[in-house]
Design an enzyme around this catalytic site. Structure first.
Site, mmCIF file in Angstrom:
data_model
loop_
_atom_site.group_PDB
_atom_site.id
_atom_site.type_symbol
_atom_site.label_atom_id
_atom_site.label_comp_id
_atom_site.label_asym_id
_atom_site.label_seq_id
_atom_site.Cartn_x
_atom_site.Cartn_y
_atom_site.Cartn_z
ATOM 1 N N HIS A 213 0.816 -1.211 0.000
ATOM 2 C CA HIS A 213 0.000 0.000 0.000
ATOM 3 C C HIS A 213 0.848 1.259 0.000
ATOM 4 C CE1 HIS A 213 -3.965 -1.947 0.690
ATOM 5 N NE2 HIS A 213 -3.190 -2.911 1.146
ATOM 6 N N ASP B 27 3.255 9.269 -1.081
ATOM 7 C CA ASP B 27 2.129 8.462 -0.626
ATOM 8 C C ASP B 27 1.866 7.354 -1.629
ATOM 9 O OD1 ASP B 27 0.113 7.770 1.128
ATOM 10 O OD2 ASP B 27 -0.802 9.766 1.134
#
Length: 457
Positions: A157, A365
Site C-alpha cells: 500500500h 504516498d
C-alpha cells in the site's frame, strides 16, 4: 468455492461500516471480504505476557475475523521498531528518520514466523491468501517453510523506495529475496513497480521476463499495478445519510459564508502537513484581500505516538498553527482550525462536501484515498476543487486535479488561489473527469483485478 484469506498487521474491519475513519484500507478490505467467503487474519492490537498463539474469532458486520495477541517485545521490535521506525520512513524516502537497529530486524522476522505458524492450521488446500503491506513481507517465505502450497499474493500500500535508498537497509537483499515466495506482487502505481524492478535488475542481477514476471534468486514472481479505490456506492450512501447531511449543514453554517479548505490526514511526516501550513500561510501573505474570506480545517488524528518523530512533529504542528493564527486572525475569524481527532466516514463525507477546496499534499504516498473520497463527496452542480501532490500515487490517475509540488510554498499558494477563483464551468468539467476515474477504479475493480491475477497460473 475458493476462500479469500486476507492477512494484515491490524485487523480493523469496522463493526459499523459507516464508521470508518480517514484511512481507506479497512473499508477497502471489508468491502472485498464481503464479496467472498473468507477470513481476515492479523494482530489484535492487544498484548499478553507470553505469546501463546491463541486465536480470537468473531464476526464484524459480515466479515469473519481471526486475531492473535502479541508479546510486548514483539510490539516494540516488530511494530514500533522495524515497521514504523525502519520500513515506513525508508519506503517514504526519509532515510534521515530511519532506525537501523538489529533487534528490530530480529523481532520482525520472529513475529512474521509466529503469524505464519498461527495461520497455517486454519488454511484449506484451495484457499487464496492475500497478504498486505510492509509489516508482513517475509510471511510467504515462512508459510512456504511450513509446507503451504496455496496461491499467496502480496500488495504493497506504500511506495517502494528508490534502489539507492533501499540498499541502506541492512539485509535488504534477504528482504527482497523473501518476496519471491509470493505468486503475485501488487503495487499501487507503475512508478513503484518499476523501482522494484530496477532494484532486482541491479542488486540481484535479475531480469524482467515476459508476462509481467521478474526473475531473480533462481525463481520468478509475477508483478502488476493495481491502484486501490474506494467503495463508491458505500461512500455516497454515507454522504447522503442523516449524519452525513447534518454534518454538511453544520459545516456550511460554521463557514459563515466563507470558503472552507479541508485537509484530512493522520499525523505523519509523509503527509506534508508542515509544508501545507506554510503554503497556506504564503497564500494569506500573497492575498490580503482574501483574508477573512477563507479558512483551513485541518483534521489530523494522532497516530504512532510511541515514536519520537511523531511526538516531535505534533509539537511543531501545534506551534506552527498557533503562530499563523496569532499573526493573521481577527476578532471574528481564525485562519486555521486544527483538530486532533477522528471522525466517522459519514461525518467526513459531509465535511468534504462543504469544502470549496480539498488539500491533499503528501510528500510521498502510496495512493491516498482521501483524494478520491473528496471527489466522490462533491455536489455535481457546484463541486469543489482537488489540489493534489504530484508525489501521491493518486496523481498517476487524477491528472485533472491541480497537481502541485508540496515542497514549494509558492506553488501551494498559487494553487489555492486558482482553486478558490476557478469558474464554475471549469470546476464541473474537472470534477466529472475525476469522478469518472473514481468510479472506474473503485474498490471492486481493485479487488477483482488483483484476485483474478493471483489465481491465474
Amino acid at each position: 468455492m475458493t476462500r479469500l484469506i486476507v492477512v494484515s498487521n491490524r485487523v480493523s474491519a469496522p463493526r459499523d461500516p459507516a464508521a470508518g475513519s480517514a484511512g481507506g484500507l479497512a473499508m477497502a478490505l471489508s468491502a472485498a471480504l464481503r464479496k467472498y467467503e473468507g477470513l481476515w487474519f492479523g494482530w489484535s492490537g492487544e498484548t499478553v505476557e507470553h505469546f501463546t498463539g491463541e486465536l480470537n474469532m468473531e464476526d464484524r458486520a459480515g466479515v469473519a475475523v481471526a486475531t492473535v495477541d502479541l508479546e510486548p517485545q514483539d510490539v516494540d521490535e516488530y511494530y514500533n521498531g522495524y515497521a514504523n521506525k525502519t520500513l515506513w520512513p525508508l519506503f517514504h524516502h526519509r532515510v534521515d528518520l530511519t532506525a537501523y537497529e538489529r533487534s528490530y530486524g530480529e523481532g520482525y522476522e520472529r513475529t512474521n514466523r509466529r503469524f505464519a505458524e498461527v495461520l497455517q492450521p486454519l488454511l484449506r488446500p484451495d484457499d487464496v491468501i492475500w497478504i498486505h503491506d510492509y509489516h508482513m513481507i517475509p510471511m510467504a517465505r515462512d508459510l512456504r517453510r511450513l509446507g503451504v502450497k496455496n496461491r499467496i499474493g502480496f500488495f504493497l500500500h506504500t511506495p517502494w523506495p528508490a534502489r539507492q535508498l533501499l540498499v541502506t537497509l541492512p539485509h535488504h537483499r534477504r528482504l527482497v529475496e523473501s518476496m519471491f515466495d509470493f505468486d503475485l506482487l501488487g503495487f499501487q502505481t507503475r512508478e513503484w513497480m518499476e523501482l522494484f524492478q530496477r532494484y532486482v535488475e541491479v542488486e540481484a542481477r535479475g531480469r524482467i521476463g515476459e508476462g509481467g514476471r521478474v526473475e531473480a534468486f533462481g525463481r520468478s514472481v509475477k508483478v502488476g499495478v493495481f491502484p486501490i479505490g474506494i467503495d463508491v456506492d458505500g461512500f455516497l450512501a454515507a454522504r447522503d445519510s442523516l449524519l452525513g447531511q447534518r454534518t454538511y449543514d453544520r459545516m456550511a453554517a460554521s463557514a459563515a459564508f466563507r470558503s472552507m479548505i479541508v485537509g484530512v490526514d493522520r499525523l505523519d511526516y509523509s503527509k506534508g502537513l508542515e509544508q501545507r501550513l506554510l503554503g497556506y500561510e504564503q497564500f494569506l501573505e500573497d492575498n490580503p484581500a482574501m483574508r477573512g474570506e477563507v479558512f483551513l480545517l485541518q483534521v489530523t488524528p494522532i497516530s504512532r505516538d510511541e515514536v519520537d518523530a511523531y511526538q516531535d512533529m505534533r509539537v511543531r504542528l501545534e506551534a506552527l498553527a498557533g503562530r499563523i493564527n496569532g499573526a493573521y486572525a481577527d476578532m471574528d475569524w481564525q485562519p486555521i482550525r486544527y483538530l486532533n481527532r477522528t471522525y466517522r466516514r459519514d461525518q467526513l463525507a459531509g465535511i468534504y462536501r462543504a469544502a470549496r477546496v480539498g488539500l491533499v499534499t503528501p510528500l510521498r504516498d502510496g495512493m491516498n484515498l482521501v483524494a478520491k473520497e473528496y471527489v466522490a463527496a462533491q455536489d455535481p452542480d457546484d463541486p469543489g476543487v482537488l489540489i493534489l501532490s504530484r508525489f501521491a500515487g493518486a496523481a498517476e490517475q487524477m491528472g485533472e486535479a491541480l497537481l502541485v509540488n508540496p515542497f514549494s510554498r509558492e506553488e501551494l499558494s498559487e494553487a489555492i488561489h486558482k482553486a478558490l477563483t476557478m469558474p464554475l464551468a471549469e470546476r464541473i468539467r474537472k470534477w466529472k473527469a475525476l469522478m469518472q476515474v473514481v468510479r472506474d477504479t473503485d474498490v471492486g475493480r481493485w479487488r477483482d483485478d488483483y484476485v483474478r491475477a493471483l489465481m491465474e497460473r
